[in-house]
Design a protein around this motif. Structure first.
Motif, PDB file in Angstrom:
ATOM      1  N   MET A 405       0.703  -1.331   0.282  1.00  0.00           N
ATOM      2  CA  MET A 405       0.107   0.405  -0.156  1.00  0.00           C
ATOM      3  C   MET A 405       0.880   1.401  -0.029  1.00  0.00           C
ATOM      4  N   MET A 416      -8.018  -4.736  -3.683  1.00  0.00           N
ATOM      5  CA  MET A 416      -8.010  -3.356  -2.509  1.00  0.00           C
ATOM      6  C   MET A 416      -9.551  -3.658  -2.211  1.00  0.00           C
ATOM      7  N   LYS A 424      -3.027  -4.047   7.039  1.00  0.00           N
ATOM      8  CA  LYS A 424      -2.786  -2.225   6.654  1.00  0.00           C
ATOM      9  C   LYS A 424      -1.208  -2.225   7.799  1.00  0.00           C
ATOM     10  N   ARG A 524      -4.423   4.502  -1.376  1.00  0.00           N
ATOM     11  CA  ARG A 524      -4.711   4.796   0.433  1.00  0.00           C
ATOM     12  C   ARG A 524      -5.620   5.641   0.683  1.00  0.00           C
ATOM     13  N   SER A 527      -8.532   2.836   0.570  1.00  0.00           N
ATOM     14  CA  SER A 527      -8.275   1.926   0.962  1.00  0.00           C
ATOM     15  C   SER A 527      -9.286   1.474   2.114  1.00  0.00           C
TER      16      SER A 527
END
Length: 560
Positions: A405, A416, A424, A524, A527
């Motif tokens: 990531m 994702m 994470k 991100r 995510s």
């Protein structure tokens, strides 16, 4: 004058917003403490409304309901049983809202103290929702002057100094302190400082449980005035512990009780991953999780954590082979599923890949195959998993790690996809380390089997996305031990370019990784949440602009 007290430390797992459910937990803990003759039960920060409440606490009706429940809880203490020191929000008539610690005794609200130091860094944003309280003196409880602090108040000397100067005999700290690696040592060292400065013993009560990205490890403790631990609670579990206190000529002291060792390293990280996932699934009322299995280490570790957190019967694994999926991966995924006792389905994606290729033939005319076709495979898998999630209600658990990531080595709307991620905040090198650790240890509270749960071949084979023939992660990225060290320098340590190069890293590699780190910010942002482990997790803690023209590497000549 009271010379003996029994004080209960209630380390509980509240749910943000569940005022009624949290109140039941509060009363159950009081009942348990009453059976052991407790005079007072101390709870964690904002235990009645859950911590952190974020903007929910700004809702006026929520504030009124919380305050009304505090008043009803106060009436309970009119039964002659233990008093309660509980955390909740409290609004004054002028509309100012405070993070409060409230003493309930004798059927009424006996005292209220407001949090003075509001954290506004990292994951904390309390200045946004609360007003800082004034410096105040101790609370009088049955002839004992309790110096009350709320979490961050202990991290700086000002509140303790005020309490000591105004006659406090005992420091009581109510906390909502989230887990980070090595955080316990920092808490303990700060508590020792406050004891040393004041000459007073200290009670530290922390909450436990998962709340979105955050996970709380509990670990409540007591320090006597000689800096020695009189009690150290077991971490990662709820507990109501009644401790005996006695007043002597030297002041108040706690009788020696259990001192449980605090977990270290991978043992702690694994507990955080388990608890964070379990509470996210259960507090949000999902029946279970669905996970895409690839035969690789990330999905294998995610599956093992899920089984340990929820039980095998609530974990649905799905292998989705393409034309590039090796027989080795199919066997590894099946072996791992068998080891943990989870259901594994096989849904080939080749027909969907061929259909997409046919559908896009005209639009792609005159072009050569590239990462577009690779990403289509990942997106078909994501769509398949989301279909299963929609049909059966299981939350999709995504399996990407922090290394991937960080540099954008992931596909939007593909791998994702998901509602939560246990990896994470875990770098790839730690994914390997945790996998080896889990094969050698059975974590306390784990619902999965003991012994080997991840096939050795999954740990030792070179990582690959298997989206093209003979693909390896290191075709696109530096070796993970190099990548992860550079990322730690950039993310956790915020080091300058020349400082990272001086550690021995290649300058062009550092510049490339920094570039990838910055340009992947937009990914991100899309995510899912995941368990916070390190001092600098992506999400609510590290928030860089998506549109960002700064590049540290460009300035290396000026910086050197």
């Amino acid at each position: 004058m009271t010379n003996n007290l029994k004080i209960a430390l209630a380390t509980l797992n509240p749910t943000v917003g569940d005022i009624e459910g949290n109140a039941r937990k509060i009363l159950e803990a009081r009942d348990k403490a009453a059976q052991e003759g407790a005079d007072l039960v101390v709870y964690s920060e904002l235990v009645l409304i859950g911590y952190p409440p974020d903007d929910l606490v700004l809702k006026p009706v929520f504030q009124r309901q919380a305050m009304a429940k505090v008043r009803r809880l106060a009436k309970v203490t009119g039964d002659g049983g233990p008093a309660m020191l509980i955390g909740s929000c409290w609004a004054e008539e002028n509309g100012r809202l405070y993070n409060a610690l409230i003493l309930l005794d004798g059927g009424e609200i006996a005292a209220i103290r407001y949090k003075h130091d509001l954290p506004n860094y990292g994951v904390f944003d309390e200045v946004r929702v609360f007003r800082p309280g004034p410096l105040q003196g101790p609370v009088n409880f049955r002839g004992v002057r309790l110096g009350v602090l709320v979490c961050e108040d202990m991290w700086y000397p000002e509140v303790t100094e005020c309490l000591a100067e105004t006659g406090a005999e005992l420091l009581v700290v109510s906390n909502g302190s989230p887990f980070e690696t090595d955080k316990h040592h920092e808490r303990l060292n700060l508590a020792v400082r406050r004891v040393k400065e004041s000459g007073l013993p200290l009670i530290y009560v922390n909450q436990i449980g998962g709340q979105d990205e955050l996970v709380f490890d509990g670990g409540s403790f007591v320090l006597n005035a000689d800096y020695h631990l009189a009690f150290q609670g077991r971490c990662w579990q709820e507990q109501v512990k009644v401790l005996s206190w006695k007043r002597t000529e030297a002041g108040w002291g706690c009788e020696k009780s259990d001192v449980h060792p605090y977990g270290e390293g991978y043992a702690d990280i694994y507990q955080a991953m388990m608890l964070g996932l379990r509470d996210y699934v259960e507090k949000n009322r999902f029946p279970g999780v669905v996970i895409g299995m690839s035969g690789g280490i990330d999905s294998a570790l995610s599956a093992v954590v899920a089984v340990d957190a929820l039980g095998a019967e609530r974990v649905h694994l799905v292998m989705m082979p393409s034309q590039y999926t090796s027989q080795e991966s199919l066997l590894d995924a099946a072996d791992c599923a068998a080891m943990i006792g989870a259901r594994l389905d096989n849904i080939p994606i080749v027909p969907a890949v061929e259909a997409m290729a046919q559908m896009l033939t005209g639009a792609f005319a005159g072009t050569e195959p590239d990462s577009t076709e690779e990403n289509l495979q990942s997106r078909i898998r994501g769509m398949t998993l989301m279909a299963l999630s929609n049909k059966f209600g299981h939350m999709l658990l995504t399996t990407g790690n922090k290394s991937e990531m960080s540099v954008g080595y992931a596909t939007l709307y593909g791998d994702m996809c998901g509602g939560y991620s246990v990896l994470k905040d875990i770098y790839k090198t730690d994914v390997f380390g945790l996998s080896r650790w889990r094969n050698e240890h059975h974590p306390r509270g784990a619902r999965g089997p003991a012994g080997q749960v991840i096939p050795e071949n999954i740990i030792t084979k070179p990582p690959s996305a298997e989206l093209r023939p003979d693909q390896k992660d290191e075709d696109s990225l530096p070796p993970y031990e190099v990548l992860d060290d550079i990322l730690a320098c950039l993310v956790e340590k915020e080091m300058a370019f020349h400082e990272i190069v001086e550690k021995g890293h290649d300058a062009e590699t550092v510049a490339r990784i920094e570039h990838l780190l910055y340009v992947a910010e937009y990914k991100r942002r899309q995510s899912p949440p995941g368990v916070k482990i390190t001092r600098r997790s992506f999400g609510r803690e590290r928030r860089y602009p998506i549109t960002n023209g700064y590049r540290n590497a460009r300035l290396r000549d000026l910086d050197a």
